[in-house]
Write a protein that holds these residues in place. Structure first.
Motif, mmCIF file in Angstrom:
data_model
loop_
_atom_site.group_PDB
_atom_site.id
_atom_site.type_symbol
_atom_site.label_atom_id
_atom_site.label_comp_id
_atom_site.label_asym_id
_atom_site.label_seq_id
_atom_site.Cartn_x
_atom_site.Cartn_y
_atom_site.Cartn_z
ATOM 1 N N UNK A 95 0.811 -1.224 0.000
ATOM 2 C CA UNK A 95 0.000 0.000 0.000
ATOM 3 C C UNK A 95 0.846 1.277 0.000
ATOM 4 N N UNK A 96 2.160 1.151 0.155
ATOM 5 C CA UNK A 96 3.053 2.321 0.177
ATOM 6 C C UNK A 96 3.592 2.526 -1.232
ATOM 7 N N UNK A 97 3.196 3.588 -1.926
ATOM 8 C CA UNK A 97 3.573 3.759 -3.333
ATOM 9 C C UNK A 97 5.088 3.865 -3.564
ATOM 10 N N UNK A 98 5.821 4.320 -2.580
ATOM 11 C CA UNK A 98 7.275 4.466 -2.750
ATOM 12 C C UNK A 98 8.001 3.115 -2.760
ATOM 13 N N UNK A 99 7.361 2.056 -2.292
ATOM 14 C CA UNK A 99 7.983 0.728 -2.277
ATOM 15 C C UNK A 99 7.917 0.143 -3.684
ATOM 16 N N UNK A 100 9.096 -0.070 -4.294
ATOM 17 C CA UNK A 100 9.165 -0.604 -5.650
ATOM 18 C C UNK A 100 9.325 -2.119 -5.672
ATOM 19 N N UNK A 113 13.285 -4.256 1.254
ATOM 20 C CA UNK A 113 12.505 -3.482 0.290
ATOM 21 C C UNK A 113 13.401 -2.465 -0.411
ATOM 22 N N UNK A 114 12.989 -2.113 -1.604
ATOM 23 C CA UNK A 114 13.645 -1.057 -2.383
ATOM 24 C C UNK A 114 12.616 0.053 -2.504
ATOM 25 N N UNK A 115 12.995 1.264 -2.094
ATOM 26 C CA UNK A 115 12.056 2.378 -2.171
ATOM 27 C C UNK A 115 12.671 3.547 -2.926
ATOM 28 N N UNK A 116 11.801 4.369 -3.487
ATOM 29 C CA UNK A 116 12.225 5.540 -4.245
ATOM 30 C C UNK A 116 11.500 6.757 -3.672
ATOM 31 N N UNK A 123 12.279 10.362 2.334
ATOM 32 C CA UNK A 123 12.675 9.031 2.803
ATOM 33 C C UNK A 123 12.409 8.890 4.303
ATOM 34 N N UNK A 124 12.827 9.890 5.074
ATOM 35 C CA UNK A 124 12.625 9.850 6.529
ATOM 36 C C UNK A 124 11.141 9.780 6.869
ATOM 37 N N UNK A 125 10.331 10.522 6.141
ATOM 38 C CA UNK A 125 8.888 10.518 6.361
ATOM 39 C C UNK A 125 8.290 9.129 6.063
ATOM 40 N N UNK A 126 8.703 8.528 4.949
ATOM 41 C CA UNK A 126 8.202 7.194 4.595
ATOM 42 C C UNK A 126 8.615 6.182 5.656
ATOM 43 N N UNK A 144 21.177 3.954 1.644
ATOM 44 C CA UNK A 144 20.845 4.859 0.544
ATOM 45 C C UNK A 144 21.794 4.562 -0.607
ATOM 46 N N UNK A 145 21.220 4.390 -1.794
ATOM 47 C CA UNK A 145 22.027 4.177 -3.000
ATOM 48 C C UNK A 145 22.523 5.527 -3.486
ATOM 49 N N UNK A 146 23.827 5.660 -3.602
ATOM 50 C CA UNK A 146 24.406 6.908 -4.087
ATOM 51 C C UNK A 146 24.350 6.989 -5.611
ATOM 52 N N UNK A 147 24.494 5.830 -6.273
ATOM 53 C CA UNK A 147 24.479 5.801 -7.730
ATOM 54 C C UNK A 147 24.375 4.352 -8.186
ATOM 55 N N UNK A 148 23.411 4.048 -9.025
ATOM 56 C CA UNK A 148 23.265 2.684 -9.542
ATOM 57 C C UNK A 148 24.338 2.450 -10.600
ATOM 58 N N UNK A 149 25.160 1.451 -10.393
ATOM 59 C CA UNK A 149 26.284 1.181 -11.274
ATOM 60 C C UNK A 149 25.953 0.196 -12.392
ATOM 61 N N UNK A 150 25.053 -0.730 -12.138
ATOM 62 C CA UNK A 150 24.680 -1.740 -13.133
ATOM 63 C C UNK A 150 23.165 -1.868 -13.133
ATOM 64 N N UNK A 151 22.567 -1.921 -14.309
ATOM 65 C CA UNK A 151 21.140 -2.142 -14.464
ATOM 66 C C UNK A 151 20.958 -2.979 -15.726
ATOM 67 N N UNK A 152 20.711 -4.256 -15.563
ATOM 68 C CA UNK A 152 20.582 -5.126 -16.717
ATOM 69 C C UNK A 152 19.710 -6.328 -16.405
ATOM 70 N N UNK A 153 19.380 -7.024 -17.475
ATOM 71 C CA UNK A 153 18.660 -8.281 -17.369
ATOM 72 C C UNK A 153 19.659 -9.421 -17.528
ATOM 73 N N UNK A 154 19.186 -10.621 -17.406
ATOM 74 C CA UNK A 154 20.018 -11.798 -17.593
ATOM 75 C C UNK A 154 20.572 -11.794 -19.025
ATOM 76 N N UNK A 155 21.797 -12.231 -19.201
ATOM 77 C CA UNK A 155 22.424 -12.269 -20.520
ATOM 78 C C UNK A 155 21.975 -13.520 -21.279
#
Length: 156
Positions: A95-100, A113-116, A123-126, A144-155
């Protein structure tokens, strides 16, 4: 062709089709057909077979959340006081929209959980008003993720 109930075997043509569509889901089928050297109808038939086998789980547009002001990605390990609370906690997290994403895990946490969020204040409020208010949540651990380094699907 299926090896067992869960594993799908694909050939080189299937892999080529899937690689092209994974790179750009809007690539025209006829363009892929010309590249591979088979008809567009054959590609459609193969895609229908791959969809019915469950290998292709769908297609979607990917939204760039930063363009909507969402800049803070975080992973939160959730400790539940009792494992039996997991289904109800997941129901409330849904029910929390920020939860991906929500994962039942091994190790110290019950749930990961991964949230945005828009920023650290959001973030603190959520965390304080939504996640930690769920019955059974004894504590959380936030990364907290500072920067996503890899974003891919299975090869393929």
């Amino acid at each position: 062709m299926k090896l067992s109930q869960d594993i799908v075997v694909i050939d080189g043509i299937d892999k080529e089709i899937l690689r092209d569509l994974m790179q750009d889901a809007r690539k025209p089928i006829l363009e892929i057909a010309r590249k591979i050297g088979i008809s567009g109808a054959a590609i459609h038939q193969r895609l229908r077979k791959l969809e019915s086998s469950g290998l292709i789980a769908g297609s979607k547009f990917v939204i760039n959340p930063k363009k909507l002001g969402y800049a803070t990605m975080a992973f939160i390990g959730i400790y539940l006081d009792k494992a039996m609370r997991n289904p109800e906690a997941v129901k409330q997290l849904r029910e929390i929209p920020e939860v991906l994403e929500c994962h039942y895990t091994t190790g110290n946490w019950s749930i990961l959980i991964k949230i945005l969020c828009k920023d650290n204040e959001h973030l603190m409020n959520v965390l304080n008003h939504k996640v930690q208010s769920i019955e059974g949540v004894s504590r959380t651990e936030t990364f907290i993720s500072l920067n996503q380094q890899i974003d891919r699907q299975i090869t393929l």
